[in-house]
Design a protein around this motif. Structure first.
Motif, PDB file in Angstrom:
ATOM      1  N   ALA A 108      38.084 -18.015  -7.083  1.00 42.52           N
ATOM      2  CA  ALA A 108      37.923 -18.437  -8.328  1.00 42.52           C
ATOM      3  C   ALA A 108      36.766 -16.996  -8.340  1.00 42.52           C
ATOM      4  O   ALA A 108      35.964 -16.775  -7.765  1.00 42.52           O
ATOM      5  N   PRO A 109      36.784 -16.663  -9.676  1.00 42.94           N
ATOM      6  CA  PRO A 109      35.783 -15.406  -9.807  1.00 42.94           C
ATOM      7  C   PRO A 109      34.350 -16.017  -9.104  1.00 42.94           C
ATOM      8  O   PRO A 109      33.853 -17.114  -9.531  1.00 42.94           O
ATOM      9  N   MET A 110      33.664 -14.913  -8.829  1.00 42.60           N
ATOM     10  CA  MET A 110      32.192 -15.295  -8.634  1.00 42.60           C
ATOM     11  C   MET A 110      31.349 -16.152  -9.310  1.00 42.60           C
ATOM     12  O   MET A 110      31.315 -15.059 -10.822  1.00 42.60           O
ATOM     13  N   SER A 111      30.426 -16.156  -9.690  1.00 46.38           N
ATOM     14  CA  SER A 111      29.175 -16.456 -10.228  1.00 46.38           C
ATOM     15  C   SER A 111      28.298 -16.062  -9.702  1.00 46.38           C
ATOM     16  O   SER A 111      27.132 -15.900  -8.806  1.00 46.38           O
ATOM     17  N   ALA A 112      27.566 -16.521 -10.640  1.00 42.81           N
ATOM     18  CA  ALA A 112      26.446 -15.220 -10.305  1.00 42.81           C
ATOM     19  C   ALA A 112      25.048 -16.430 -10.173  1.00 42.81           C
ATOM     20  O   ALA A 112      23.368 -15.269 -10.661  1.00 42.81           O
ATOM     21  N   SER A 178      25.117 -22.933 -13.445  1.00 43.84           N
ATOM     22  CA  SER A 178      26.593 -22.632 -12.852  1.00 43.84           C
ATOM     23  C   SER A 178      27.388 -23.146 -13.052  1.00 43.84           C
ATOM     24  O   SER A 178      28.208 -23.244 -13.545  1.00 43.84           O
ATOM     25  N   ILE A 179      26.849 -25.008 -13.226  1.00 42.85           N
ATOM     26  CA  ILE A 179      27.811 -25.838 -13.732  1.00 42.85           C
ATOM     27  C   ILE A 179      27.861 -25.579 -15.731  1.00 42.85           C
ATOM     28  O   ILE A 179      28.702 -26.302 -15.949  1.00 42.85           O
ATOM     29  N   LEU A 191      40.199 -20.982 -16.285  1.00 43.89           N
ATOM     30  CA  LEU A 191      38.663 -19.989 -17.684  1.00 43.89           C
ATOM     31  C   LEU A 191      37.421 -19.977 -16.492  1.00 43.89           C
ATOM     32  O   LEU A 191      36.624 -19.270 -16.883  1.00 43.89           O
ATOM     33  N   GLN A 192      37.483 -20.887 -15.629  1.00 40.99           N
ATOM     34  CA  GLN A 192      36.383 -21.148 -14.752  1.00 40.99           C
ATOM     35  C   GLN A 192      35.980 -20.089 -13.286  1.00 40.99           C
ATOM     36  O   GLN A 192      37.334 -19.587 -13.549  1.00 40.99           O
ATOM     37  N   ASN A 193      34.559 -20.146 -13.371  1.00 41.85           N
ATOM     38  CA  ASN A 193      34.707 -19.184 -12.715  1.00 41.85           C
ATOM     39  C   ASN A 193      33.760 -20.361 -11.333  1.00 41.85           C
ATOM     40  O   ASN A 193      33.645 -21.396 -11.303  1.00 41.85           O
ATOM     41  N   SER A 194      33.389 -19.619 -10.351  1.00 40.80           N
ATOM     42  CA  SER A 194      33.150 -20.592  -9.111  1.00 40.80           C
ATOM     43  C   SER A 194      31.769 -21.837  -9.490  1.00 40.80           C
ATOM     44  O   SER A 194      31.184 -20.107 -10.373  1.00 40.80           O
ATOM     45  N   PHE A 195      31.743 -22.660  -9.370  1.00 39.54           N
ATOM     46  CA  PHE A 195      30.417 -23.188  -9.680  1.00 39.54           C
ATOM     47  C   PHE A 195      29.758 -24.255  -8.157  1.00 39.54           C
ATOM     48  O   PHE A 195      31.223 -25.029  -7.872  1.00 39.54           O
ATOM     49  N   GLN A 196      28.465 -24.722  -7.962  1.00 34.24           N
ATOM     50  CA  GLN A 196      28.292 -25.566  -7.289  1.00 34.24           C
ATOM     51  C   GLN A 196      27.313 -25.998  -7.786  1.00 34.24           C
ATOM     52  O   GLN A 196      26.582 -25.524  -7.917  1.00 34.24           O
TER      53      GLN A 196
END
Length: 530
Positions: A108-112, A178-179, A191-196
């Protein structure tokens, strides 16, 4: 008279001969003694030079027994021949920066904000391939300040301040943030990016902020924000400890948190450690914030030992009102905005009381280090249910409109994780590490799904496997280059709703759809440590 003179002369002659023989003997003995002393002195000088050429074994620094490190970990920590730590009067600046390139088959797209910032492990929203920057692959980038100052005879004041950050964005790690970025996107996973989820929630010192006193004889007592004993165990007994891209334990974080990654670091905590010969013991307690908040009280204890290259530790604990957070649905976003404070962000959450048991082992033989461990976590419904507006880590808020689930574990969930690994030093500067991780859960579903073993619901029995291989080359002082890969696969209940299994982009599940999802993630990078 003549005879008398002759007798006297004879006696003198014999006496002279006897003295000459004695002198000769003394001279010979003196020469032999000088030779022996010269030889012994030469041997001693050679031995002295050999010992001076060797690196002296470092004494255990009491600050190394602080809460973020187990005492045995400090004892085996190798120091460079020449100490170039950045220290002034016992206060040291330290850290590392890790950055590279990564390819993820299904990502998934990178999260900042997230830590880690990419879906290195197969995840629910893992979809198309990703190729690009790979931050924090081998270790999470961080900067810290720690101190060790003698305040009385053999008594030290210690402290540690540490912050995790993302080198590609320069932002401190913020898992709950990120969530929150993905709120309202539960019906459009594309449409979500990476999140943890994470215990690192944008705090100034998101990994450690504690102080205390330490004695080599009586142990170490610390207070503040610090790692629990469960986190120390998975760190010390994982062959790929800290490798977000290639260690299931490091990526998930929940194993170190006793079931939920928000408990990977404790606030309001008090910890005591002591070593008695080959045996070490430790205890930690986190005190509830009070009111409608998470996490509640938490307690853990550890006992371990070292013997002939073998290290083992056993950890047990109880965590109340543990929370696992997730993005809000569009309906929950609307209900929460109208009902609760925004805080640092509003989230959905599943609440549980967790009971955890862990065992870890490590054996060192020559260039080999062998690792293994096991964790068992029981999730039960909370004795103290949380209400909308509850405060969670980092100042985030649990939302309304069904955003809080206090009844997910009417049937207890039992999540078990086992792992093995090895590290081989090909040369002093080149290490090859490999690991295998296996995670599995029972079926804790209710109603029509009781006893399910497929992917129709996340409460069904399921498993997760990961296999990793990493090559790490310390080609220069403070700098290493690495390359690694992990293959991961989730199936049945642990793959429910995954886009690569039976999940749809709208967040629904396909009845009778695929029951497994997998991905792999080769990557390379550089790490600078100071």
């Amino acid at each position: 008279m003549k005879r008398t003179l002759i007798s006297v002369a004879a006696i003198l002659a014999f006496a002279s001969a006897a003295h000459a023989d004695e002198l000769s003997d003394i001279q010979a003995q003196a020469k032999q003694l000088r030779e022996q002393m010269s030889k012994r002195l030469a041997d001693l000088e050679r031995r002295q030079k050999a010992l001076e050429a060797q690196q002296k074994a470092p004494a255990i620094n009491p600050v190394d027994a602080m809460a973020a490190d187990l005492p045995y970990k400090a004892a085996v920590k190798a120091k460079p021949a020449e100490n170039d730590d950045i220290c002034i009067k016992g206060i040291c600046l330290y850290g590392n920066i890790d950055m590279g390139l990564s390819y993820i088959q299904h990502g998934a797209p990178m999260s900042a904000l997230a830590n880690p910032p990419l879906n290195y492990l197969i995840s629910k929203n893992s979809n198309g391939a990703y190729f690009g920057a790979g931050p924090n692959q081998l270790t999470t980038s961080f900067i810290g300040l720690k101190g060790n100052q003698e305040i009385a005879d053999n008594l030290y004041a210690v402290f540690n301040l540490q912050t995790y950050f993302d080198p590609q964005s320069g932002i401190t790690s913020n898992g709950p943030g990120s969530i929150a970025q993905n709120n309202g996107l539960t019906t459009n996973l594309a449409l979500q990016n990476s999140f943890q989820d994470s215990s690192k929630a944008g705090q100034m010192f998101n990994q450690a902020a504690y102080f205390g006193i330490s004695s080599p004889t009586y142990g170490t007592f610390t207070m503040g924000r610090q790692s629990p004993l469960s986190a120390d165990l998975v760190t010390n007994y994982d062959a790929l400890a800290g490798a977000n891209a290639w260690s299931l334990l490091a990526f998930q974080g929940a194993n170190g948190g006793g079931g939920d990654t928000e408990d990977r670091v404790y606030d309001n905590s008090y910890q005591y450690r002591v070593t008695l010969g080959p045996v070490r013991m430790a205890a930690i307690a986190q005190i509830r914030n009070g009111g409608n908040s998470s996490t509640g009280n938490a307690f853990q204890g550890d006992i371990g030992f070292d013997y002939m290259g073998l290290s083992m530790d056993f950890v047990g604990g109880k965590i109340y009102d543990a929370v696992s957070t997730a993005p809000l649905s569009p309906a929950q976003v609307a209900a929460s905005i109208a009902t609760v404070s925004n805080g640092n962000g509003i989230l959905a959450g599943t609440v549980s009381d967790n009971t955890v048991f862990q065992v870890g082992a490590k054996y060192v033989i020559g260039p080999w280090k062998l690792y293994g461990g096991y964790e068992n976590v029981h999730f039960a419904n909370p004795d103290n249910p949380l209400l909308p507006g509850a405060f969670v880590t980092g100042g985030f808020i649990l939302g309304a409109g069904g955003a809080i689930n206090n009844t997910n574990f009417t049937n207890e969930r039992v999540l078990q994780t086992a792992w093995i690994g090895a590290r081989y030093s090909i040369t002093p500067a080149l290490d090859l590490s490999g690991a295998y991780y296996h995670e599995w859960q029972n079926s804790f579903a209710t109603g029509a799904n009781v006893g399910c073993t497929d992917a129709r619901a996340s409460q069904c029995a399921g498993s997760l496997d990961a296999v990793s291989l990493v090559l790490d080359w310390h080609f220069a002082r403070h700098m290493d280059a690495y390359a690694g890969v992990m293959w991961s696969q989730a199936q049945n209940g642990l793959a429910s709703g995954f886009l690569q299994a039976n999940g749809t982009n709208a967040g629904a599940t396909i009845v009778g759809g695929p029951n497994k999802a997998s991905s792999y993630d080769p990557g390379i990078g550089l790490r600078y440590q100071f």
